[in-house]
Design a protein around this motif. Sequence first.
Motif, PDB file in Angstrom:
ATOM      1  N   ASP A  99       0.337   4.075   1.395  1.00 49.77           N
ATOM      2  CA  ASP A  99       0.368   4.787   2.670  1.00 49.77           C
ATOM      3  C   ASP A  99      -0.385   3.983   3.724  1.00 49.77           C
ATOM      4  N   ASN A 100       0.311   3.018   4.325  1.00 54.16           N
ATOM      5  CA  ASN A 100      -0.330   2.149   5.304  1.00 54.16           C
ATOM      6  C   ASN A 100       0.667   1.793   6.410  1.00 54.16           C
TER       7      ASN A 100
ATOM      8  N   ASP B 136       0.839  -1.195   0.000  1.00 52.14           N
ATOM      9  CA  ASP B 136       0.000   0.000   0.000  1.00 52.14           C
ATOM     10  C   ASP B 136       0.877   1.249   0.000  1.00 52.14           C
TER      11      ASP B 136
ATOM     12  N   ASP C 278      -2.586   2.030  -4.561  1.00 60.43           N
ATOM     13  CA  ASP C 278      -3.354   3.011  -3.795  1.00 60.43           C
ATOM     14  C   ASP C 278      -4.692   2.386  -3.424  1.00 60.43           C
ATOM     15  N   THR C 279      -4.882   2.094  -2.156  1.00 62.78           N
ATOM     16  CA  THR C 279      -6.117   1.442  -1.708  1.00 62.78           C
ATOM     17  C   THR C 279      -7.126   2.430  -1.128  1.00 62.78           C
ATOM     18  N   SER C 280      -6.879   3.709  -1.296  1.00 56.84           N
ATOM     19  CA  SER C 280      -7.795   4.694  -0.704  1.00 56.84           C
ATOM     20  C   SER C 280      -9.197   4.577  -1.295  1.00 56.84           C
ATOM     21  N   ALA C 281      -9.323   4.221  -2.576  1.00 57.55           N
ATOM     22  CA  ALA C 281     -10.649   4.050  -3.173  1.00 57.55           C
ATOM     23  C   ALA C 281     -11.369   2.875  -2.528  1.00 57.55           C
TER      24      ALA C 281
ATOM     25  N   GLU D 164     -10.921   1.828   0.526  1.00 55.13           N
ATOM     26  CA  GLU D 164     -11.314   2.253   1.873  1.00 55.13           C
ATOM     27  C   GLU D 164     -12.636   3.018   1.823  1.00 55.13           C
ATOM     28  N   ARG D 165     -12.766   3.879   0.831  1.00 53.98           N
ATOM     29  CA  ARG D 165     -14.011   4.636   0.671  1.00 53.98           C
ATOM     30  C   ARG D 165     -15.172   3.691   0.380  1.00 53.98           C
TER      31      ARG D 165
ATOM     32  N   ARG E 127     -16.177   1.937   3.549  1.00 59.26           N
ATOM     33  CA  ARG E 127     -16.884   2.853   4.453  1.00 59.26           C
ATOM     34  C   ARG E 127     -18.343   3.017   3.969  1.00 59.26           C
TER      35      ARG E 127
ATOM     36  N   THR F 218       4.933   2.198   3.177  1.00 58.05           N
ATOM     37  CA  THR F 218       4.770   3.562   2.708  1.00 58.05           C
ATOM     38  C   THR F 218       5.733   3.812   1.559  1.00 58.05           C
TER      39      THR F 218
END
Length: 96
Positions: A45-46, A43, A82-85, A87-88, A91, A51
């Motif tokens: 940023d994890n 990832d 990038d796993t931020s998508a 995570e969204r 959520r 990182t």
Amino acid sequence: MRGFWWLFVGLFFILLVPAMGRAAEDESLTRIQRAKLLKACTDLDNLPLSTAEESGPPGLDVEVAEVLAGRLGVKAQPVWVDTSAMERALRLLRTG
């Protein structure tokens, strides 16, 4: 007859499936050794796991990949994701 069927299915999973898994592992190891490269999905940023920032330690996942690669005699290459998508999306699922 029904008991025989379940016995056959059970033996299949006990004997054949582990052998198939070993064959896949052997192919993966051969592929890594031929390429002289161990790719590790990490990832962006994890922390503390990983990182992409070069200012500090790379994180546990990256360090473990480097140790494994060293033992295999190959180079480690992090593949940054990038796993931020995701995570969204998780959520949104949790909140309905």
